[in-house]
Design a protein around this motif. Structure first.
Motif, PDB file in Angstrom:
ATOM      1  N   PRO A 146       6.530  -0.059 -29.564  1.00  0.00           N
ATOM      2  CA  PRO A 146       6.475  -0.819 -28.323  1.00  0.00           C
ATOM      3  C   PRO A 146       8.014  -1.364 -28.028  1.00  0.00           C
ATOM      4  O   PRO A 146       8.787  -1.709 -28.695  1.00  0.00           O
ATOM      5  CB  PRO A 146       5.537  -2.369 -28.563  1.00  0.00           C
ATOM      6  N   PHE A 147       8.268  -1.566 -26.833  1.00  0.00           N
ATOM      7  CA  PHE A 147       9.695  -1.866 -26.227  1.00  0.00           C
ATOM      8  C   PHE A 147       9.612  -3.288 -26.592  1.00  0.00           C
ATOM      9  O   PHE A 147       8.839  -4.074 -25.893  1.00  0.00           O
ATOM     10  CB  PHE A 147       9.790  -1.585 -24.749  1.00  0.00           C
ATOM     11  N   VAL A 148      10.748  -3.904 -26.701  1.00  0.00           N
ATOM     12  CA  VAL A 148      11.212  -5.399 -26.903  1.00  0.00           C
ATOM     13  C   VAL A 148      12.301  -5.679 -26.158  1.00  0.00           C
ATOM     14  O   VAL A 148      13.361  -5.090 -26.339  1.00  0.00           O
ATOM     15  CB  VAL A 148      11.224  -5.670 -28.291  1.00  0.00           C
ATOM     16  N   ARG A 149      12.556  -6.803 -25.363  1.00  0.00           N
ATOM     17  CA  ARG A 149      13.619  -7.243 -24.747  1.00  0.00           C
ATOM     18  C   ARG A 149      14.427  -7.667 -25.781  1.00  0.00           C
ATOM     19  O   ARG A 149      14.158  -8.611 -26.457  1.00  0.00           O
ATOM     20  CB  ARG A 149      13.240  -8.223 -23.731  1.00  0.00           C
ATOM     21  N   TRP A 150      15.837  -7.182 -25.920  1.00  0.00           N
ATOM     22  CA  TRP A 150      16.840  -7.534 -26.619  1.00  0.00           C
ATOM     23  C   TRP A 150      17.219  -8.868 -26.343  1.00  0.00           C
ATOM     24  O   TRP A 150      17.641  -9.653 -27.169  1.00  0.00           O
ATOM     25  CB  TRP A 150      17.836  -6.357 -27.152  1.00  0.00           C
TER      26      TRP A 150
END
Length: 226
Positions: free
Chosen positions: A30-34
């Motif tokens: 899944p994409f995660v906001r850094w």
């Protein structure tokens, strides 16, 4: 590959095992906001958390100045986009004030002297932005570059603008077209990095429609969404 229906957050990252066969499949991490600032976490919290600190103009000014100076840490030729409006003029002013302390008097970067900030503005012949930027550049004593384009040049650039900004949104295209033309000309001059006042209207609710916010909470929500 990004699976269909995946919500990709701005500035999002996803860990990928390059040694795994899953790289070529739709099953990916899944994409995660850094970037996770407190105001964003508060915005998505349940219940939503609103700021309660009183307005501190001194803290705001000092934070703004630190942000501009931090971005002067560069080893490539640079300048500032100057429309003559409040946002870009403040950025240019702070940059000019700290040039000597950051780079030292009489130094050069890539053949460009750092004793005078390069400023850039673009517009149709006689446009208000050109006139306002000229006044600010004169006051700040920047090395000003006034760039012009024609209506036809703007029309000819639209397909490239749409390709690069990846949207057909009319407002975005209209705002991005002169920026695109100016960026090409700045690059041709050898400038590699520019400061600008972009983003301030989103952060501080500077657009006219923000005046219609029914209350402080909705005003804050829209700033977070922007």
């Amino acid at each position: 590959n990004i699976p269909k229906g995946t919500v990709v957050l701005p500035g999002g990252t996803a860990p990928v095992d390059l040694g795994s066969a899953a790289v070529d499949k739709e099953a990916s991490a899944p994409f995660v906001r850094w970037y996770q600032p407190k105001w964003l976490k508060d915005h998505f919290a349940t219940p939503e958390v609103f700021p309660k600190e009183a307005l501190d103009l001194t803290r705001l000014r000092e934070s703004f100045e630190r942000a501009v100076v931090k971005r002067l840490m560069t080893d490539v030729p640079f300048g500032v986009l100057l429309s003559g409006g409040l946002d870009s003029s403040l950025v240019a002013s702070v940059a000019c004030r700290h040039m000597d302390s950051v780079f030292g008097s009489g130094s050069e970067i890539g053949g460009f002297r750092t004793d005078r900030l390069h400023s850039f503005c673009i517009g149709l012949e006689g446009s208000p932005d050109l006139l306002a930027a000229r006044d600010v550049a004169k006051f700040l004593n920047t090395q000003h570059h006034e760039l012009h384009f024609t209506v036809q040049e703007g029309i000819d650039a639209i397909s490239d603008v749409i390709y690069h900004i990846e949207t057909y949104d009319v407002t975005s295209i209209r705002a991005s077209t002169p920026m695109f033309l100016m960026s090409r000309k700045i690059k041709a001059l050898g400038i590699k990095m520019v400061l600008s006042g972009e983003g301030s209207d989103e952060v501080f609710g500077g657009y006219l429609y923000f005046h219609k916010a029914p209350n402080a909470e909705e005003f804050h929500r829209e700033c977070c969404r922007k």
